[in-house]
Every structure is written in C-alpha cells, then in structure tokens.
Design a protein around this motif. Structure first.
Motif, PDB file in Angstrom:
ATOM      1  N   ALA A 118       0.830  -1.209   0.000  1.00 38.30           N
ATOM      2  CA  ALA A 118       0.000   0.000   0.000  1.00 38.30           C
ATOM      3  C   ALA A 118       0.863   1.257   0.000  1.00 38.30           C
ATOM      4  CB  ALA A 118      -0.940  -0.007   1.205  1.00 38.30           C
ATOM      5  N   VAL A 119       1.922   1.262   0.803  1.00 36.86           N
ATOM      6  CA  VAL A 119       2.814   2.429   0.846  1.00 36.86           C
ATOM      7  C   VAL A 119       3.537   2.596  -0.492  1.00 36.86           C
ATOM      8  CG1 VAL A 119       4.876   3.407   1.928  1.00 36.86           C
ATOM      9  CG2 VAL A 119       3.088   2.403   3.343  1.00 36.86           C
ATOM     10  N   ILE A 120       4.020   1.494  -1.056  1.00 37.59           N
ATOM     11  CA  ILE A 120       4.677   1.572  -2.364  1.00 37.59           C
ATOM     12  C   ILE A 120       3.697   2.101  -3.406  1.00 37.59           C
ATOM     13  CG2 ILE A 120       5.664   0.193  -4.241  1.00 37.59           C
ATOM     14  CD1 ILE A 120       6.914  -1.594  -2.040  1.00 37.59           C
ATOM     15  N   GLY A 121       2.456   1.647  -3.350  1.00 33.47           N
ATOM     16  CA  GLY A 121       1.438   2.150  -4.275  1.00 33.47           C
ATOM     17  C   GLY A 121       1.191   3.636  -4.108  1.00 33.47           C
ATOM     18  N   GLY A 122       1.151   4.090  -2.869  1.00 33.17           N
ATOM     19  CA  GLY A 122       0.935   5.515  -2.611  1.00 33.17           C
ATOM     20  C   GLY A 122       2.100   6.376  -3.057  1.00 33.17           C
ATOM     21  N   PHE A 123       3.316   5.883  -2.854  1.00 33.02           N
ATOM     22  CA  PHE A 123       4.499   6.661  -3.216  1.00 33.02           C
ATOM     23  C   PHE A 123       4.900   6.472  -4.674  1.00 33.02           C
ATOM     24  CE2 PHE A 123       4.947   7.327   1.230  1.00 33.02           C
ATOM     25  CZ  PHE A 123       5.800   8.405   1.390  1.00 33.02           C
ATOM     26  N   GLY A 124       4.402   5.428  -5.330  1.00 33.55           N
ATOM     27  CA  GLY A 124       4.839   5.135  -6.687  1.00 33.55           C
ATOM     28  C   GLY A 124       3.824   5.452  -7.765  1.00 33.55           C
ATOM     29  N   SER A 125       2.681   5.996  -7.394  1.00 29.62           N
ATOM     30  CA  SER A 125       1.658   6.288  -8.398  1.00 29.62           C
ATOM     31  C   SER A 125       2.097   7.443  -9.301  1.00 29.62           C
ATOM     32  CB  SER A 125       0.325   6.633  -7.725  1.00 29.62           C
ATOM     33  OG  SER A 125       0.400   7.904  -7.118  1.00 29.62           O
ATOM     34  N   ARG A 126       1.523   7.484 -10.492  1.00 31.46           N
ATOM     35  CA  ARG A 126       1.865   8.551 -11.443  1.00 31.46           C
ATOM     36  C   ARG A 126       1.495   9.924 -10.898  1.00 31.46           C
ATOM     37  NH1 ARG A 126       0.192   5.763 -17.169  1.00 31.46           N
ATOM     38  NH2 ARG A 126       1.900   4.256 -17.152  1.00 31.46           N
ATOM     39  N   ARG A 127       0.354  10.002 -10.229  1.00 30.46           N
ATOM     40  CA  ARG A 127      -0.066  11.299  -9.657  1.00 30.46           C
ATOM     41  C   ARG A 127       0.928  11.768  -8.598  1.00 30.46           C
ATOM     42  NH1 ARG A 127      -5.473  11.752  -7.216  1.00 30.46           N
ATOM     43  NH2 ARG A 127      -4.915  13.953  -7.273  1.00 30.46           N
ATOM     44  N   THR A 128       1.403  10.823  -7.771  1.00 30.61           N
ATOM     45  CA  THR A 128       2.368  11.188  -6.739  1.00 30.61           C
ATOM     46  C   THR A 128       3.686  11.627  -7.351  1.00 30.61           C
ATOM     47  OG1 THR A 128       1.376   9.723  -5.107  1.00 30.61           O
ATOM     48  CG2 THR A 128       3.683  10.326  -4.764  1.00 30.61           C
ATOM     49  N   ILE A 129       4.149  10.877  -8.344  1.00 30.42           N
ATOM     50  CA  ILE A 129       5.415  11.239  -8.995  1.00 30.42           C
ATOM     51  C   ILE A 129       5.303  12.637  -9.601  1.00 30.42           C
ATOM     52  CG2 ILE A 129       6.962  10.683 -10.912  1.00 30.42           C
ATOM     53  CD1 ILE A 129       6.266   7.698 -10.346  1.00 30.42           C
ATOM     54  N   ALA A 130       4.199  12.903 -10.286  1.00 31.54           N
ATOM     55  CA  ALA A 130       3.991  14.228 -10.881  1.00 31.54           C
ATOM     56  C   ALA A 130       3.916  15.313  -9.800  1.00 31.54           C
ATOM     57  CB  ALA A 130       2.728  14.226 -11.729  1.00 31.54           C
ATOM     58  N   TRP A 131       3.225  15.010  -8.716  1.00 34.73           N
ATOM     59  CA  TRP A 131       3.075  16.012  -7.646  1.00 34.73           C
ATOM     60  C   TRP A 131       4.429  16.329  -7.004  1.00 34.73           C
ATOM     61  CZ3 TRP A 131       3.872  16.176  -2.359  1.00 34.73           C
ATOM     62  CH2 TRP A 131       3.318  17.263  -1.689  1.00 34.73           C
ATOM     63  N   VAL A 132       5.229  15.275  -6.754  1.00 39.06           N
ATOM     64  CA  VAL A 132       6.519  15.481  -6.104  1.00 39.06           C
ATOM     65  C   VAL A 132       7.498  16.202  -7.040  1.00 39.06           C
ATOM     66  CG1 VAL A 132       8.560  14.301  -5.193  1.00 39.06           C
ATOM     67  CG2 VAL A 132       6.295  13.569  -4.486  1.00 39.06           C
ATOM     68  N   ARG A 133       7.562  15.792  -8.283  1.00 37.47           N
ATOM     69  CA  ARG A 133       8.543  16.352  -9.205  1.00 37.47           C
ATOM     70  C   ARG A 133       8.175  17.730  -9.718  1.00 37.47           C
ATOM     71  NH1 ARG A 133      10.128  11.053 -12.808  1.00 37.47           N
ATOM     72  NH2 ARG A 133      11.245   9.972 -11.141  1.00 37.47           N
ATOM     73  N   TRP A 134       6.893  17.942 -10.017  1.00 34.88           N
ATOM     74  CA  TRP A 134       6.520  19.197 -10.660  1.00 34.88           C
ATOM     75  C   TRP A 134       5.536  20.008  -9.847  1.00 34.88           C
ATOM     76  CZ3 TRP A 134       6.388  14.589 -13.696  1.00 34.88           C
ATOM     77  CH2 TRP A 134       7.533  14.424 -14.463  1.00 34.88           C
ATOM     78  N   GLY A 135       5.235  19.527  -8.629  1.00 34.19           N
ATOM     79  CA  GLY A 135       4.233  20.210  -7.813  1.00 34.19           C
ATOM     80  C   GLY A 135       4.756  21.420  -7.222  1.00 34.19           C
TER      81      GLY A 135
END
Length: 135
Positions: A118-135
């Motif tokens: 569940a944690v890997i899913g939360g941290f590895g989702s496309r939305r999360t990656i986009a939010w972290v990198r370009w948020g």
C-alpha cells in the motif's frame, strides 16, 4: 522568469501512505527505545551474551525511524529522493516479511506485506510522482 510551485493538492494515496510512514517511524522509535531498555536491564542482571547484537539492532531501528520521519517531511516538501528512499525501505520490508512468513509468522508477515504494498502504491503512483517532481 522563475516558475512558482503549483497549488495542486497532495494526492490522496500519498496522504494515506505518509500517515503509514509516520506510524512506522513512531513504532520503530518505540522498538528502539524498548531495545535499549531491555539491553540495560539484561546487563543489570548479568546477562551480557547478546547485548552487542541487541544494541546494534536498536541503533539500526532508531536510524530507520529517523530516516522514515525525514523522508515523510521531505516528500511533503516535494523532494523526490525521499519518495524513492521510502520505496526502497518498503521493498526491504517486503523481503523481511517474506522471511517472516516462511519462518511461521504468516499473519504478521502477510499484514506487513499488505502495508508495504500500500505504501509503495501511494508513493509510486503517477499522480504522486507528478506532484513530487513538478508540484
């Protein structure tokens, strides 16, 4: 011209995963403190056979607790290294839980695997990656 950070809200999956990471950090801190206390208790009663191993395990657990807390703070501050670090720690947690299942701790091991996935899913989702990198 300097680009400003987006005001896009944190993805829900990441919020849930961050709560779990904070809980893991707190539990690791408690385990480390208990380990240090038990080691001192054993020494006080003359049992010093495995005190070095217990102290080392307690220090490693304390270090992981601090690392998890730092990663949770850094992920919330859009630091991609922290997101990747949490994923690596959770993969190690999956491996540890697999060993636990094979050793006979099926319920605890499977529960740990579910939490790690569940944690890997939360941290590895496309939305999360986009939010972290370009948020």
């Amino acid at each position: 011209m300097v680009q400003s950070k987006s005001t896009e809200p944190m993805p829900g999956g990441l919020k849930g995963a961050l709560v779990v990471v904070w809980l893991q950090a707190a539990v690791n801190l408690v385990y480390a403190l208990v380990g240090f206390h038990e080691n001192q208790n054993d020494i006080d009663h003359g049992y010093t056979d495995h005190s070095g191993l217990l102290v080392m395990a307690s220090w490693v657990t304390l270090g992981i607790a601090v690392l998890l807390a730092a990663c949770a703070l850094a992920t919330a501050a859009h630091q991609d290294w922290a997101r990747r670090t949490v994923i690596v720690l959770e993969v190690l947690n999956l491996l540890s839980d697999a060993v636990l299942v094979m050793a006979g701790g099926a319920v605890a091991g499977l529960l740990g695997m579910v939490v790690a996935v569940a944690v890997i899913g939360g941290f590895g989702s496309r939305r999360t990656i986009a939010w972290v990198r370009w948020g």
